[in-house]
Scaffold this motif. Structure first.
Motif, PDB file in Angstrom:
ATOM      1  N   THR A  43       0.861  -1.179   0.000  1.00  0.00           N
ATOM      2  CA  THR A  43       0.000   0.000   0.000  1.00  0.00           C
ATOM      3  C   THR A  43       0.897   1.229   0.000  1.00  0.00           C
ATOM      4  OG1 THR A  43      -1.731  -1.147   1.249  1.00  0.00           O
ATOM      5  CG2 THR A  43      -1.808   1.251   1.226  1.00  0.00           C
ATOM      6  N   VAL A  44       0.692   2.123  -0.954  1.00  0.00           N
ATOM      7  CA  VAL A  44       1.565   3.285  -1.096  1.00  0.00           C
ATOM      8  C   VAL A  44       0.724   4.516  -1.424  1.00  0.00           C
ATOM      9  CG1 VAL A  44       2.028   2.931  -3.554  1.00  0.00           C
ATOM     10  CG2 VAL A  44       3.729   4.080  -2.140  1.00  0.00           C
ATOM     11  N   SER A  45       1.182   5.671  -0.976  1.00  0.00           N
ATOM     12  CA  SER A  45       0.487   6.926  -1.246  1.00  0.00           C
ATOM     13  C   SER A  45       0.908   7.482  -2.610  1.00  0.00           C
ATOM     14  CB  SER A  45       0.787   7.947  -0.146  1.00  0.00           C
ATOM     15  OG  SER A  45       0.422   7.441   1.132  1.00  0.00           O
ATOM     16  N   TYR A  46       0.083   8.363  -3.150  1.00  0.00           N
ATOM     17  CA  TYR A  46       0.415   9.030  -4.417  1.00  0.00           C
ATOM     18  C   TYR A  46      -0.275  10.387  -4.454  1.00  0.00           C
ATOM     19  CZ  TYR A  46      -4.287   8.365  -6.295  1.00  0.00           C
ATOM     20  OH  TYR A  46      -5.646   8.436  -6.503  1.00  0.00           O
ATOM     21  N   ASP A  47       0.188  11.235  -5.366  1.00  0.00           N
ATOM     22  CA  ASP A  47      -0.474  12.515  -5.614  1.00  0.00           C
ATOM     23  C   ASP A  47      -0.555  12.720  -7.126  1.00  0.00           C
ATOM     24  OD1 ASP A  47      -1.754  14.889  -5.150  1.00  0.00           O
ATOM     25  OD2 ASP A  47      -0.050  15.918  -4.221  1.00  0.00           O
ATOM     26  N   LEU A  48      -1.298  13.721  -7.540  1.00  0.00           N
ATOM     27  CA  LEU A  48      -1.410  14.058  -8.952  1.00  0.00           C
ATOM     28  C   LEU A  48      -0.312  15.042  -9.340  1.00  0.00           C
ATOM     29  CD1 LEU A  48      -5.290  14.451  -9.205  1.00  0.00           C
ATOM     30  CD2 LEU A  48      -3.893  12.423  -9.645  1.00  0.00           C
ATOM     31  N   GLY A  49      -0.172  15.264 -10.633  1.00  0.00           N
ATOM     32  CA  GLY A  49       0.855  16.183 -11.119  1.00  0.00           C
ATOM     33  C   GLY A  49       1.953  15.500 -11.914  1.00  0.00           C
ATOM     34  N   GLY A  50       1.882  14.185 -12.042  1.00  0.00           N
ATOM     35  CA  GLY A  50       2.884  13.456 -12.809  1.00  0.00           C
ATOM     36  C   GLY A  50       2.519  13.356 -14.277  1.00  0.00           C
ATOM     37  N   LEU A  51       3.311  12.591 -15.016  1.00  0.00           N
ATOM     38  CA  LEU A  51       3.110  12.461 -16.462  1.00  0.00           C
ATOM     39  C   LEU A  51       2.557  11.097 -16.864  1.00  0.00           C
ATOM     40  CD1 LEU A  51       6.427  14.172 -17.636  1.00  0.00           C
ATOM     41  CD2 LEU A  51       4.126  15.171 -17.590  1.00  0.00           C
ATOM     42  N   LEU A  52       2.696  10.101 -15.994  1.00  0.00           N
ATOM     43  CA  LEU A  52       2.224   8.752 -16.317  1.00  0.00           C
ATOM     44  C   LEU A  52       0.757   8.599 -15.927  1.00  0.00           C
ATOM     45  CD1 LEU A  52       2.912   5.769 -17.170  1.00  0.00           C
ATOM     46  CD2 LEU A  52       3.320   5.343 -14.735  1.00  0.00           C
ATOM     47  N   SER A  53       0.006   7.951 -16.802  1.00  0.00           N
ATOM     48  CA  SER A  53      -1.391   7.619 -16.511  1.00  0.00           C
ATOM     49  C   SER A  53      -1.543   6.107 -16.493  1.00  0.00           C
ATOM     50  CB  SER A  53      -2.322   8.229 -17.558  1.00  0.00           C
ATOM     51  OG  SER A  53      -3.662   7.795 -17.335  1.00  0.00           O
ATOM     52  N   LEU A  54      -2.143   5.594 -15.439  1.00  0.00           N
ATOM     53  CA  LEU A  54      -2.441   4.163 -15.341  1.00  0.00           C
ATOM     54  C   LEU A  54      -3.936   3.889 -15.477  1.00  0.00           C
ATOM     55  CD1 LEU A  54      -0.126   3.111 -12.338  1.00  0.00           C
ATOM     56  CD2 LEU A  54       0.297   2.818 -14.785  1.00  0.00           C
ATOM     57  N   SER A  55      -4.701   4.942 -15.725  1.00  0.00           N
ATOM     58  CA  SER A  55      -6.153   4.779 -15.747  1.00  0.00           C
ATOM     59  C   SER A  55      -6.638   4.031 -16.984  1.00  0.00           C
ATOM     60  CB  SER A  55      -6.839   6.148 -15.668  1.00  0.00           C
ATOM     61  OG  SER A  55      -6.465   6.964 -16.769  1.00  0.00           O
ATOM     62  N   GLN A  56      -5.846   4.063 -18.070  1.00  0.00           N
ATOM     63  CA  GLN A  56      -6.254   3.410 -19.313  1.00  0.00           C
ATOM     64  C   GLN A  56      -5.422   2.182 -19.652  1.00  0.00           C
ATOM     65  OE1 GLN A  56      -9.017   4.448 -20.844  1.00  0.00           O
ATOM     66  NE2 GLN A  56      -9.174   6.045 -19.270  1.00  0.00           N
ATOM     67  N   GLY A  57      -4.483   1.833 -18.797  1.00  0.00           N
ATOM     68  CA  GLY A  57      -3.639   0.677 -19.072  1.00  0.00           C
ATOM     69  C   GLY A  57      -2.328   0.772 -18.318  1.00  0.00           C
ATOM     70  N   ASN A  58      -1.565  -0.328 -18.367  1.00  0.00           N
ATOM     71  CA  ASN A  58      -0.325  -0.407 -17.583  1.00  0.00           C
ATOM     72  C   ASN A  58       0.725  -1.170 -18.389  1.00  0.00           C
ATOM     73  OD1 ASN A  58       1.578  -0.386 -15.528  1.00  0.00           O
ATOM     74  ND2 ASN A  58       0.559  -1.972 -14.322  1.00  0.00           N
ATOM     75  N   ASP A  59       1.059  -0.647 -19.574  1.00  0.00           N
ATOM     76  CA  ASP A  59       2.001  -1.355 -20.430  1.00  0.00           C
ATOM     77  C   ASP A  59       3.434  -1.316 -19.902  1.00  0.00           C
ATOM     78  OD1 ASP A  59       2.226   1.369 -20.867  1.00  0.00           O
ATOM     79  OD2 ASP A  59       2.732   1.159 -22.989  1.00  0.00           O
ATOM     80  N   THR A  60       3.716  -0.429 -18.934  1.00  0.00           N
ATOM     81  CA  THR A  60       5.059  -0.359 -18.348  1.00  0.00           C
ATOM     82  C   THR A  60       5.233  -1.309 -17.171  1.00  0.00           C
ATOM     83  OG1 THR A  60       4.434   1.421 -16.822  1.00  0.00           O
ATOM     84  CG2 THR A  60       5.261   2.068 -18.991  1.00  0.00           C
ATOM     85  N   LEU A  61       4.151  -1.997 -16.786  1.00  0.00           N
ATOM     86  CA  LEU A  61       4.185  -2.843 -15.574  1.00  0.00           C
ATOM     87  C   LEU A  61       4.722  -2.034 -14.385  1.00  0.00           C
ATOM     88  CD1 LEU A  61       5.569  -6.224 -17.009  1.00  0.00           C
ATOM     89  CD2 LEU A  61       3.185  -5.518 -16.709  1.00  0.00           C
TER      90      LEU A  61
END
Length: 320
Positions: free
Chosen positions: A230-248
């Motif tokens: 379990t890890v925290s996160y915030d917005l403001g980055g460049l990567l999106s995981l909402s539509q897929g995760n091809d970078t694993l």
């Protein structure tokens, strides 16, 4: 007297009463387990009526109540009832100390002969990762633990995974909950940021999903089959995981991905490396739980702790 004898003979078997009490223990209201540094056991008031019913039910109720033992200091483990060492399956410890100062007292597990799970809650505002070294005594009991859960480790580096691997070789389940995560590209701990809100849960199967250096240090754990981070996160980055995760994705920081994944060949090689890296041989499932948290809230706490440590050191020198 005949009536009394009949009543005694009509008592339910202890084995059946134990099942009833265990069922009751699972149905009463447990408190929120994701509230670190607080006990999540049911309230004693939920169990106390059972202890007043009969001698047999008192024994069974205490046995169920102490299945999880909550301790706020190493001293809480030194004078437990002998029976508690047999009843307790899960030990929940709260350690608010810091590894920047000498901690001569270990958390002694000697009394808990049937322990299966250890949960440790740290203070996220303290430097604390090396404090895990205080929980491996005696090694015989630590080596039998099947599950380890650690909350609010301040600097979750691969070195700590090495400590886990050495101290708890029998682990089957490992759960980590913290604000930072290790980036295997720049080899430091980072606070994840994403372009938009990622899925709350990302699940990897067949041994995938660990930061590369975590996998390497945990590889000796031959029984480890499940890891939950379990890890925290915030917005403001460049990567999106909402539509897929091809970078694993498994902890890489936004700055590294922005700079290095621009090279498509490097990105493909990196993803392939994550598929073929050394890992615990029995690992089946890696689960990431992502919780939204403001970055300034995390780093404010770390900055305040550093300032307090500096002030404490100054006071000690001044007194000397």
């Amino acid at each position: 007297m005949a009536e009394v004898s009949k009543l005694r003979r009509a008592q339910l078997p202890t084995e059946l009463l134990r099942e009833v009490v265990q069922y009751y223990a699972q149905t009463v209201a447990w408190r929120e387990p994701e509230n670190p540094r607080h006990s999540y056991k049911p309230r004693w008031s939920d169990f106390e009526p059972l202890t007043l019913t009969s001698k047999v039910l008192r024994q069974l109720a205490l046995e169920a109540w102490f299945e999880v033992y909550y301790a706020q200091s190493p001293g809480d483990l030194l004078h437990v009832w002998p029976e508690v060492g047999v009843w307790t399956r899960e030990l929940h410890c709260v350690d608010l100390g810091t590894d920047l100062k000498i901690c001569p007292v270990q958390w002694c597990l000697r009394a808990f002969r049937r322990l299966r799970k250890l949960r440790v809650d740290f203070d996220p505002a303290q430097s604390n990762a090396m404090l895990l070294m205080r929980f491996d005594h005696p090694r015989l009991i630590a080596s039998r633990l099947q599950e380890l859960e650690v909350h609010d480790m301040s600097w979750p580096s691969p070195m700590i995974m090495g400590l886990v691997s050495d101290a708890f070789p029998g682990l089957r389940v490992l759960k980590l909950s913290q604000d930072l995560i290790w980036c295997s590209l720049c080899n430091t701990c980072c606070f994840p940021t994403f372009m938009d809100h990622p899925p709350q849960r990302i699940v990897y199967e067949k041994g995938l999903g660990l930061p590369i250096h975590y996998a390497r240090y945990l590889a000796p754990l031959v029984h480890l089959h499940t890891i939950c981070i379990t890890v925290s996160y915030d917005l403001g980055g460049l990567l999106s995981l909402s539509q897929g995760n091809d970078t694993l994705w498994c902890g890489e920081c936004d700055a590294c991905m922005d700079m290095m994944f621009y090279d498509v060949n490097f990105k493909d090689q990196w993803v392939e490396r994550k598929k073929t890296m050394d890992r615990p041989p029995a690992l089946k499932r890696v689960e990431w739980l992502l919780r939204h948290k403001k970055a300034e809230d995390v780093f404010e706490g770390l900055a305040e702790d550093f300032a307090n440590d500096e002030f404490d050191d100054y006071e000690e020198e001044d007194e000397g």
